[in-house]
Write an enzyme that holds these catalytic residues in place. Structure first.
Site, PDB file in Angstrom:
ATOM      1  CG  HIS A   1     -12.278   5.695  -4.404  1.00  0.00           C
ATOM      2  ND1 HIS A   1     -11.091   5.091  -4.788  1.00  0.00           N
ATOM      3  CD2 HIS A   1     -13.263   4.817  -4.708  1.00  0.00           C
ATOM      4  CE1 HIS A   1     -11.356   3.893  -5.267  1.00  0.00           C
ATOM      5  NE2 HIS A   1     -12.649   3.696  -5.238  1.00  0.00           N
TER       6      HIS A   1
ATOM      7  NE  ARG B   1      -6.993  -0.081  -1.247  1.00  0.00           N
ATOM      8  CZ  ARG B   1      -7.747  -0.264  -2.315  1.00  0.00           C
ATOM      9  NH1 ARG B   1      -7.701   0.578  -3.320  1.00  0.00           N
ATOM     10  NH2 ARG B   1      -8.556  -1.296  -2.395  1.00  0.00           N
TER      11      ARG B   1
HETATM   12  P1  NAD Z   1      -1.709  -4.984  -2.227  1.00  0.00           P
HETATM   13  O1  NAD Z   1      -2.669  -4.318  -1.330  1.00  0.00           O
HETATM   14  O2  NAD Z   1      -1.765  -6.479  -2.312  1.00  0.00           O
HETATM   15  O3  NAD Z   1      -0.240  -4.549  -1.787  1.00  0.00           O
HETATM   16  C1  NAD Z   1       0.219  -4.971  -0.580  1.00  0.00           C
HETATM   17  C2  NAD Z   1       1.713  -5.055  -0.675  1.00  0.00           C
HETATM   18  O4  NAD Z   1       2.255  -3.747  -0.762  1.00  0.00           O
HETATM   19  C3  NAD Z   1       2.333  -5.687   0.543  1.00  0.00           C
HETATM   20  O5  NAD Z   1       2.342  -7.089   0.409  1.00  0.00           O
HETATM   21  C4  NAD Z   1       3.709  -5.071   0.518  1.00  0.00           C
HETATM   22  O6  NAD Z   1       4.558  -5.755  -0.377  1.00  0.00           O
HETATM   23  C5  NAD Z   1       3.446  -3.688  -0.016  1.00  0.00           C
HETATM   24  N1  NAD Z   1       3.229  -2.773   1.115  1.00  0.00           N
HETATM   25  C6  NAD Z   1       2.130  -2.629   1.867  1.00  0.00           C
HETATM   26  N2  NAD Z   1       2.316  -1.710   2.832  1.00  0.00           N
HETATM   27  C7  NAD Z   1       3.569  -1.254   2.681  1.00  0.00           C
HETATM   28  C8  NAD Z   1       4.351  -0.304   3.359  1.00  0.00           C
HETATM   29  N3  NAD Z   1       3.877   0.381   4.397  1.00  0.00           N
HETATM   30  N4  NAD Z   1       5.580  -0.089   2.905  1.00  0.00           N
HETATM   31  C9  NAD Z   1       6.068  -0.751   1.855  1.00  0.00           C
HETATM   32  N5  NAD Z   1       5.378  -1.681   1.177  1.00  0.00           N
HETATM   33  C10 NAD Z   1       4.153  -1.926   1.585  1.00  0.00           C
HETATM   34  O7  NAD Z   1      -1.765  -4.317  -3.641  1.00  0.00           O
HETATM   35  P2  NAD Z   1      -2.277  -5.004  -4.996  1.00  0.00           P
HETATM   36  O8  NAD Z   1      -3.633  -5.549  -4.789  1.00  0.00           O
HETATM   37  O9  NAD Z   1      -1.195  -5.851  -5.541  1.00  0.00           O
HETATM   38  O10 NAD Z   1      -2.434  -3.711  -5.889  1.00  0.00           O
HETATM   39  C11 NAD Z   1      -1.334  -2.974  -6.414  1.00  0.00           C
HETATM   40  C12 NAD Z   1      -1.905  -1.735  -7.092  1.00  0.00           C
HETATM   41  O11 NAD Z   1      -2.834  -2.141  -8.108  1.00  0.00           O
HETATM   42  C13 NAD Z   1      -2.691  -0.814  -6.163  1.00  0.00           C
HETATM   43  O12 NAD Z   1      -2.448   0.498  -6.547  1.00  0.00           O
HETATM   44  C14 NAD Z   1      -4.146  -1.188  -6.432  1.00  0.00           C
HETATM   45  O13 NAD Z   1      -5.012  -0.096  -6.179  1.00  0.00           O
HETATM   46  C15 NAD Z   1      -4.099  -1.539  -7.903  1.00  0.00           C
HETATM   47  N6  NAD Z   1      -5.155  -2.485  -8.339  1.00  0.00           N
HETATM   48  C16 NAD Z   1      -5.318  -3.694  -7.724  1.00  0.00           C
HETATM   49  C17 NAD Z   1      -6.278  -4.597  -8.208  1.00  0.00           C
HETATM   50  C18 NAD Z   1      -6.458  -5.976  -7.612  1.00  0.00           C
HETATM   51  O14 NAD Z   1      -7.300  -6.733  -8.107  1.00  0.00           O
HETATM   52  N7  NAD Z   1      -5.708  -6.379  -6.601  1.00  0.00           N
HETATM   53  C19 NAD Z   1      -7.069  -4.243  -9.307  1.00  0.00           C
HETATM   54  C20 NAD Z   1      -6.876  -2.997  -9.923  1.00  0.00           C
HETATM   55  C21 NAD Z   1      -5.900  -2.130  -9.425  1.00  0.00           C
END
Ligand code: NAD
Length: 400
Positions: free
Chosen positions: A214, A327
């Site tokens: 990115h 991000r």
């Molecule tokens: P997400 O965006 O759903 O995470 C959100 C969660 O993170 C919230 O529900 C909370 O529990 C926590 N959070 C958010 N803000 C916060 C704060 N300020 N303080 C503390 N906790 C906080 O994340 P995700 O989609 O589960 O992804 C997790 C990781 O996996 C990330 O690094 C993402 O880049 C990576 N990823 C995700 C996917 C996907 O399909 N979702 C695919 C590949 C990689």
């Protein structure tokens, strides 16, 4: 015997892993979520219901999984009790908060897994666990096992696809004796897919983190931007031009040069997992990319990227300006590019392109990580480079 595991987080990935793991007969699942009132809300929602995953398998078949964790809490003492595996399933910026909160309750011989770890996970975990670090094993998976999203918070999540295979590295603490095998046990929790591939060297996982993509694309697009709002949100990947592709390619070259230098300095330690981003696209997205003639064309014609646009903020007159705090910068610079730069600095490899991009991005983030070509900025402690934790030599890097 039932094993108790802890899942930290409350987002897309944490929902998926909670339901998947709880559906396995030999697992008891605790969830710790510290964010706002997520724990309370989620607990209420599951009082009379199971958590549902709608799964689409890679062959197109669909199914539903229904199950629920034993407890969902904000209380780390309750969450960590009796647990010998901890999964962190949150964006990288939230890792520190979980390390701080769980450390007092961790028992010796615990496996801590970043799912995904993202660059710098091991450095931060080691440092924040303090004396307890040597009694634990720290593992990092290179991505989430699934493409997934919450459809209804607490109740319903969707898995849109499974990765075929997923790299994992782990560092066994000098006083850690796990009572179970790492790879087999994690594989059992995840299920059949993705197939876990062990990467011997944790530095290779750090250098292959996808956070390199990115920032160069943003810099290439907006580095010379004069501030005039644009009428539409530009395509992020499929709109890539030659300049952006060249920047990304050069960043990847610098990372590769770092890996090669480390292999040389450490008597041929295995860095073969570190490959150029163009090669990675050709392998990883082999069925989605229509034109593999160049990095630019591979990204322009990658079906997985259909319609994804730059992070933009609307202006009052219906136009758009780039959001430099999304991000793609706020995570991918301090928990990505800065980590790679730090490893390169220790290897003695010059990284002019990475330096230029960090220098630009840090002004947008109002931070200072790099000064000239050195990671001596005043905010380096808030990033996850080895230097953020006082690691400065090859020996320190390899004897983690
Ligand atoms: P997400 O965006 O759903 O995470 C959100 C969660 O993170 C919230 O529900 C909370 O529990 C926590 N959070 C958010 N803000 C916060 C704060 N300020 N303080 C503390 N906790 C906080 O994340 P995700 O989609 O589960 O992804 C997790 C990781 O996996 C990330 O690094 C993402 O880049 C990576 N990823 C995700 C996917 C996907 O399909 N979702 C695919 C590949 C990689």
């Amino acid at each position: 015997v039932k094993r108790r595991i802890l899942i930290c987080g409350g987002g897309n990935g944490a929902h998926c892993l909670s339901a998947l793991a709880a559906s396995r007969e030999n697992l008891d699942v605790n969830v710790l979520t510290l964010f706002q009132d997520e724990a309370e809300r989620w607990t209420k929602l599951l009082e009379d219901n199971d958590l549902k995953i709608s799964v689409t398998y890679n062959d197109g078949t669909e199914s539903e999984i229904l199950s629920k964790p034993s407890i969902i809490t904000k209380d780390p003492a309750k969450a960590v009790e009796g647990v010998d595996i901890v999964f962190l399933v949150v964006p990288a910026f939230a890792h520190a908060q979980y390390f701080t909160t769980i450390t007092p309750y961790l028992q010796p011989n615990t496996l801590i897994i970043g799912l995904p770890g993202q660059a710098g996970f091991e450095f931060q975990c080691r440092s924040m666990l303090g004396k307890k670090a040597s009694t634990c094993t720290i593992a990092s998976l290179e991505s989430l096992p699934w493409a997934c999203r919450i459809l209804e918070f607490g109740k319903h999540v969707q898995i849109l696809g499974f990765k075929e295979s997923l790299g994992m590295s782990f560092l066994t603490g000098s006083e850690c004796n796990l009572s179970f095998p790492v790879v087999e046990t994690v594989q059992e929790v995840l299920g059949e897919k993705p197939h876990i591939q062990v990467i011997e060297n944790y530095i290779a996982v750090n250098l292959m983190a996808k956070s390199i993509i990115h920032p160069p694309l943003l810099y290439g697009k907006w580095g010379d931007w004069d501030g005039t709002p644009v009428p539409e949100k530009p395509l992020f990947y499929q709109g890539i031009d030659e300049i952006q592709a060249e920047l990304l390619s050069k960043v990847s070259d610098e990372v590769l040069a770092t890996a090669k230098e480390l292999a040389k300095l450490r008597n041929g330690c295995d860095m073969s997992e570190v490959i150029h981003i163009f090669d990675w696209y050709k392998i990883y997205y082999k069925d989605q990319v229509a034109d593999k003639s160049s990095l630019m064309m591979a990204m322009r014609t990658n079906k997985a990227y259909d319609g994804l646009v730059h992070p933009m903020t609307p202006t009052e007159d219906g136009k758009f300006v780039p959001d430099f705090n999304y991000r793609y910068t706020s995570e991918d610079v301090p928990f990505g590019l800065v980590v790679m730069k730090g490893i390169a600095e220790i290897a003695g490899v010059e990284t002019p392109t990475i330096d230029k991009i960090i220098a630009w991005a840090q002004t947008k983030l109002d931070k200072e990580y790099i000064v000239g070509s050195k990671l001596t900025g005043k905010d380096i402690a808030s990033a996850r480079a080895p230097q953020s934790y006082g690691l400065h030599t090859i020996d320190e890097l390899f004897n983690m």
